[in-house]
Motif scaffolding. Sequence first.
Motif, mmCIF file in Angstrom:
data_model
loop_
_atom_site.group_PDB
_atom_site.id
_atom_site.type_symbol
_atom_site.label_atom_id
_atom_site.label_comp_id
_atom_site.label_asym_id
_atom_site.label_seq_id
_atom_site.Cartn_x
_atom_site.Cartn_y
_atom_site.Cartn_z
ATOM 1 N N THR A 201 -4.919 3.758 5.534
ATOM 2 C CA THR A 201 -3.683 3.528 4.780
ATOM 3 C C THR A 201 -2.616 4.555 5.133
ATOM 4 O OG1 THR A 201 -4.851 2.497 2.928
ATOM 5 C CG2 THR A 201 -2.677 3.415 2.467
ATOM 6 N N GLU A 229 2.590 4.699 6.419
ATOM 7 C CA GLU A 229 1.615 4.067 5.522
ATOM 8 C C GLU A 229 1.414 2.608 5.921
ATOM 9 O OE1 GLU A 229 0.236 5.584 2.580
ATOM 10 O OE2 GLU A 229 1.061 7.467 3.306
ATOM 11 N N PRO A 231 -0.394 0.218 3.577
ATOM 12 C CA PRO A 231 -1.195 -0.096 2.378
ATOM 13 C C PRO A 231 -1.630 -1.556 2.329
ATOM 14 C CG PRO A 231 1.134 0.012 1.843
ATOM 15 C CD PRO A 231 1.010 0.465 3.276
#
Length: 236
Positions: A201, A229, A231
């Motif tokens: 992530t 990132e 996610p």
Amino acid sequence: MARRYLLLGSGEFEPWSHEVEAAALATATGDGSVAILPTASAPDGDQVFDRWARMGLEHYAEVDVRAEVLPVKTRSAALLDAHAGKAEAASMVFLSGGKPQHLAEVLRDTPLLAAIVRAQDRGAVYAGCSAGAMVASRARQGARGTSWLFGLGLIPHASFGVHWDRLRKVPGAAWWMTSRVPDGSWFVGIDEQTAILGDGTSWEVAGRRTVSVRGPGGSATYHPRDRFETPPSSEA
């Protein structure tokens, strides 16, 4: 404990990668060794497999890191408890480049892959270059031509492209690869001699070039020492 990944776009066992590998190993748990798997090169013959194995051993000897080659060329070898045990004990398991489809077919649903994941769960690092990075991608789904057929689903919400700076120069190649990634998931294109280190992530870029990221929020390019990132999304 979050699983850790070191993914390289190319250039395994070259001097540039020592720094990022040292960072990965600094907090890794295990017996301090690196288990080297040149499995993806096996379709190119024993001579090529042995060359990558030798390069790996020489590379880690340069920095006094203990390393061992696991002679896994076929799926039958990936079923052996001896290889699984050595992978599970290591602090880092390094899967070098070659044919991603072959690597995925050898590893999928085997004791060796299960051992690598268990090693990650107690703090070891999964490291992969080229094919080794690609198979960490989301698992294959859907029809041929619209999915990442070689993905093992280690990072289920992202797909990884390698040699990305070279592929961008081939007309239509970058579009074709990214068009196979479903909406709601991430695509990360890693340039040659470039790496990302993270937990699936959160990532940091290392090496010499850039990383191209496309996801639900748009696209961006990141440089060495940048962080980004990827996610999970409810649509992934």
